[in-house]
Design a protein around this motif. Structure first.
Motif, PDB file in Angstrom:
ATOM      1  N   MET A 148       0.870  -1.138   0.040  1.00 48.42           N
ATOM      2  CA  MET A 148       0.149   0.064  -0.047  1.00 48.42           C
ATOM      3  C   MET A 148       0.892   1.288  -0.074  1.00 48.42           C
ATOM      4  N   ALA A 149       1.870   1.214   0.636  1.00 52.75           N
ATOM      5  CA  ALA A 149       2.882   2.510   0.652  1.00 52.75           C
ATOM      6  C   ALA A 149       3.536   2.506  -0.681  1.00 52.75           C
ATOM      7  N   ASP A 150       3.536   1.575  -1.508  1.00 53.01           N
ATOM      8  CA  ASP A 150       4.251   1.800  -2.686  1.00 53.01           C
ATOM      9  C   ASP A 150       3.102   2.065  -3.762  1.00 53.01           C
ATOM     10  N   LYS A 151       1.882   1.793  -3.549  1.00 50.58           N
ATOM     11  CA  LYS A 151       0.637   2.204  -4.379  1.00 50.58           C
ATOM     12  C   LYS A 151       0.354   3.697  -3.810  1.00 50.58           C
ATOM     13  N   TYR A 152       0.192   4.053  -2.827  1.00 48.77           N
ATOM     14  CA  TYR A 152      -0.075   5.474  -2.478  1.00 48.77           C
ATOM     15  C   TYR A 152       1.160   6.176  -1.842  1.00 48.77           C
TER      16      TYR A 152
END
Length: 367
Positions: A148-152
Motif C-alpha cells: 500500500m505504501a508503494d501504491k500510495y
C-alpha cells in the motif's frame, strides 16, 4: 499463472510441495530463561519458558504503545517464546494463537498472494481516493502495508502487530508499531482515511468494541475494510462430511477458541457488526478458496493450488498451540491429525473449500 513478482514475495516454489514438519527440541540446551514483559498473564499456558532476544533490531519501528503510554521498543520487539519447537511473540505473551517464525510468516505471505488472486490483484475493495493516512491492524509480515505504501506514495502507512517480524528495508512512508489492538487504541480520533483489518480471526474477544475503536480512529468519510476466511472447510457436493478430518479440525479450532472467549468463524458476522458499529454503505463480497486445485475454472484452480500450499506448509502453526495448550493434546497426537489433513489435501475426490468474506463500510460524514 500468477504474477512472478507476487510469487517471489510469497517465498514459495512454483509447484506446491506437501511435506511433514519434523519435531524440534522444545528447550535447546544452553538457553537461559528471560522474563517476558509484564502483562495480564498468558492466555496460553506455556510448554516451554525460555525467551530469545535477537541481535539485530528493526529500523522500521519507531514506537510502541503499551496500554496507555508510549514506551521504547528496546526491550520488547526482539523477544520470543518457544513452544514445541515453534517461535511465538513475547510481548503480551499468549494473546495470539499462531507462531511468528519464518515457516508461519511464509504461510502468511502466501495468504496475501491468495487475497490478491481473489481480488484480481487489487489490495482493497473499499473505494478510497487519494488516502493520506492508512492503518493496517494485525499487519503480520507487513506485506500488505508495504504494498500500500508503494501504491500510495503520498500516504503515511502504519502497520500494527504484536510481533516485530517485518523487514526494515521499506519505503519511507511505511512504518510499523508493536501494539495490542485488543486494548483501547492510542491513535488520535478521526485521524485515518482507511483502516484495514485482515485475518484477525481467533484473536479478538470483543469484535463490537474492536470495530468501535476503528470507527473512532477513522476520519468522517473514512473507510474500514475487514477480510476474513473460515477455518472450517466445506463442500457443496457432500465430499466433506461430518466425519471428515477437515470438519474435525475446523470444529475443534472453533471449540477451543470459544474456551478463550474468541471465535474463528467471524467472517459470518462482520457485515452486521460493522453496521452495528455505525458504518454506512456497507458492502460484503463472499468467495471461496478451494483446498486444492480442483474445478474447471482456471482462477479457482490456481487459488486451490496456492491454498493447498498454504495449508500443507502452515497447518502445524495453525493447530499446534491451540490443540496442545487449550485442548490438552500431546505433540504426537497433533502430528497424527496434521498427517491426516495433509493426506486429505491430496485426495482428488474431495472438493472442499474455505469460505471468504470481505466487508467494507464508510464512517458517516457527519459523525
Amino acid at each position: 499463472m500468477a504474477d512472478c513478482d507476487e510469487v517471489a514475495r510469497a517465498k514459495s516454489p512454483d509447484q506446491p510441495p506437501v511435506d511433514d514438519g519434523s519435531r524440534q527440541s522444545t528447550t535447546p540446551p544452553g538457553v537461559t530463561d528471560v522474563a517476558s514483559p509484564a502483562n495480564d498473564g498468558p492466555i496460553f499456558p506455556a510448554h516451554s519458558e525460555f525467551l530469545e532476544q535477537d541481535d539485530d533490531g528493526d529500523s522500521a519501528y519507531v514506537e510502541l504503545s503499551a496500554g496507555s503510554e508510549t514506551t521504547s521498543l528496546a526491550s520488547y520487539i526482539n523477544r520470543h517464546r518457544y513452544e514445541n519447537g515453534r517461535r511465538y511473540h513475547a510481548y503480551q505473551d499468549g494473546a495470539y494463537w499462531a507462531p511468528n517464525d519464518e515457516v508461519h510468516n511464509d504461510a502468511m505471505d502466501i495468504a496475501h498472494h491468495l487475497w490478491l488472486l481473489a481480488l484480481d490483484n487489487q489490495l482493497h475493495l473499499a473505494p478510497i481516493v487519494n488516502p493520506q493516512s492508512i492503518l493496517d491492524v494485525g499487519t503480520g509480515t507487513g506485506i500488505w502495508a508495504i504494498d500500500m505504501a508503494d501504491k500510495y506514495p503520498s500516504a503515511k502507512v502504519i502497520g500494527v502487530d504484536l510481533s516485530a517480524t517485518q523487514p526494515d528495508w521499506i519505503a519511507p512512508n511505511c512504518t510499523f508499531q508493536v501494539d495490542d489492538v485488543t486494548l483501547p487504541w492510542t491513535h488520535r480520533p478521526s485521524s485515518y482515511d482507511f483502516v484495514h483489518i485482515r485475518e484477525m480471526f481467533g484473536s479478538i474477544g470483543d469484535w463490537d468494541a474492536f470495530f468501535g475503536e476503528a470507527y473512532k480512529t477513522l476520519k468522517p468519510g473514512g473507510w474500514l475494510e475487514n477480510a476474513e476466511h473460515s477455518v472450517l472447510p466445506v463442500a457443496d457436493d457432500g465430499t466433506v462430511g461430518p466425519d471428515h478430518v477437515f470438519t474435525k479440525y475446523g470444529e475443534l479450532m472453533s471449540e477451543l477458541a470459544g474456551k478463550l472467549g474468541k471465535e474463528f468463524e467471524v467472517w459470518q458476522h462482520s457485515k452486521d457488526r460493522m453496521i452495528n458499529a455505525g458504518f454506512v454503505d456497507v458492502v460484503e463480497r463472499r468467495g471461496k478458496w478451494p483446498m486444492r486445485g480442483w474445478g474447471k475454472d482456471p482462477k479457482m484452480r490456481e487459488l486451490g493450488r496456492w491454498n493447498q500450499l498454504r495449508v500443507s506448509q502452515g497447518i502445524e502453526g495453525f493447530a499446534l498451540r491451540m490443540f496442545t495448550t487449550v485442548g490438552g493434546w500431546s505433540y504426537t497426537e497433533v502430528q497424527a491429525l496434521l498427517g491426516q489433513i495433509r493426506a486429505a489435501l491430496l485426495d482428488k475426490s474431495v472438493h472442499g473449500y474455505l469460505a471468504t468474506s470481505i466487508v467494507y463500510g464508510r464512517k458517516p460524514l457527519d459523525a
